[in-house]
Design a protein around this motif. Sequence first.
Motif, short mmCIF file in Angstrom:
data_model
loop_
_atom_site.label_atom_id
_atom_site.label_comp_id
_atom_site.label_asym_id
_atom_site.label_seq_id
_atom_site.Cartn_x
_atom_site.Cartn_y
_atom_site.Cartn_z
N ILE A 50 31.64 28.10 36.42
CA ILE A 50 32.16 29.45 36.60
C ILE A 50 31.02 30.46 36.63
O ILE A 50 31.00 31.37 37.48
N PHE A 51 30.06 30.34 35.72
CA PHE A 51 28.90 31.23 35.73
C PHE A 51 28.14 31.11 37.04
O PHE A 51 27.68 32.11 37.60
N GLY A 52 27.98 29.90 37.55
CA GLY A 52 27.26 29.70 38.80
C GLY A 52 27.96 30.35 39.98
O GLY A 52 27.32 30.99 40.82
N ILE A 53 29.28 30.19 40.05
CA ILE A 53 30.03 30.78 41.17
C ILE A 53 30.01 32.30 41.10
O ILE A 53 29.74 32.98 42.10
N ILE A 54 30.28 32.86 39.92
CA ILE A 54 30.26 34.32 39.78
C ILE A 54 28.86 34.87 40.06
O ILE A 54 28.71 35.88 40.75
N GLY A 55 27.85 34.21 39.55
CA GLY A 55 26.48 34.65 39.78
C GLY A 55 26.10 34.59 41.25
O GLY A 55 25.45 35.50 41.77
N ALA A 56 26.52 33.53 41.94
CA ALA A 56 26.20 33.41 43.35
C ALA A 56 26.86 34.52 44.16
O ALA A 56 26.23 35.11 45.06
N VAL A 57 28.11 34.84 43.84
CA VAL A 57 28.81 35.91 44.56
C VAL A 57 28.14 37.26 44.31
O VAL A 57 27.92 38.05 45.24
N ILE A 59 25.01 37.87 43.36
CA ILE A 59 23.67 37.89 43.96
C ILE A 59 23.78 38.05 45.47
O ILE A 59 23.05 38.84 46.08
N TYR A 60 24.71 37.35 46.09
CA TYR A 60 24.90 37.48 47.53
C TYR A 60 25.30 38.91 47.89
O TYR A 60 24.80 39.48 48.86
N HIS A 61 26.20 39.49 47.11
CA HIS A 61 26.63 40.87 47.36
C HIS A 61 25.45 41.83 47.24
O HIS A 61 25.26 42.71 48.10
N ASN A 62 24.67 41.71 46.18
CA ASN A 62 23.51 42.60 46.00
C ASN A 62 22.47 42.39 47.09
O ASN A 62 21.82 43.34 47.53
N TRP A 63 22.30 41.18 47.54
CA TRP A 63 21.35 40.88 48.60
C TRP A 63 21.80 41.53 49.91
O TRP A 63 21.00 42.11 50.64
N GLN A 64 23.09 41.43 50.20
CA GLN A 64 23.62 42.03 51.42
C GLN A 64 23.60 43.56 51.37
O GLN A 64 23.52 44.21 52.40
N MET A 65 23.68 44.12 50.18
CA MET A 65 23.63 45.57 50.04
C MET A 65 22.20 46.10 50.10
O MET A 65 21.99 47.31 50.12
N GLY A 66 21.23 45.22 50.10
CA GLY A 66 19.85 45.62 50.27
C GLY A 66 19.13 45.96 48.98
O GLY A 66 18.11 46.66 49.01
N VAL A 74 18.86 36.33 39.75
CA VAL A 74 18.91 34.90 40.05
C VAL A 74 18.51 34.10 38.81
O VAL A 74 19.19 33.15 38.42
N ALA A 75 17.44 34.51 38.17
CA ALA A 75 16.98 33.80 36.97
C ALA A 75 17.99 33.92 35.84
O ALA A 75 18.26 32.95 35.13
N ALA A 76 18.57 35.11 35.67
CA ALA A 76 19.53 35.32 34.58
C ALA A 76 20.77 34.45 34.75
O ALA A 76 21.22 33.80 33.80
N TRP A 77 21.35 34.41 35.93
CA TRP A 77 22.55 33.61 36.15
C TRP A 77 22.23 32.12 36.09
O TRP A 77 23.02 31.33 35.57
N PHE A 78 21.07 31.73 36.61
CA PHE A 78 20.69 30.32 36.55
C PHE A 78 20.54 29.85 35.11
O PHE A 78 21.06 28.80 34.73
#
Length: 97
Positions: A50-57, A59-66, A74-78
């Motif tokens: 669950i932590f991995g899925i939420i973290g991936a979403v 991080i992807y959102h923040n990456w797409q927002m620039g 990435v390190a914190a969620w990992f």
Amino acid sequence: MKKHFLIFCCSLLALGAMAQPGISEMQQAQQNLRSTFFSALDCALALAAIFGIIGAVRIYHNWQMGHPRIDEQVAAWFFAAFFMVLAGAFLRGVFGL
């Protein structure tokens, strides 16, 4: 006088130690834990997923927002997911579940 008092206190501690439950009671408690609760490792792995899925979403959102610095996220969620995996293995080893 102090020596006699110390010997008396140590003998009282020894009597208290003999009043502890035996091996059969400890095995019965372990069997009750095993039959009542599901594995702590399974729970920890589910939480890590669950932590991995939420973290991936996130991080992807923040990456797409620039957002310029996502390395810390990435390190914190990992490491949150990694900690849960290690905590599950630790609990399994300690309680023998």
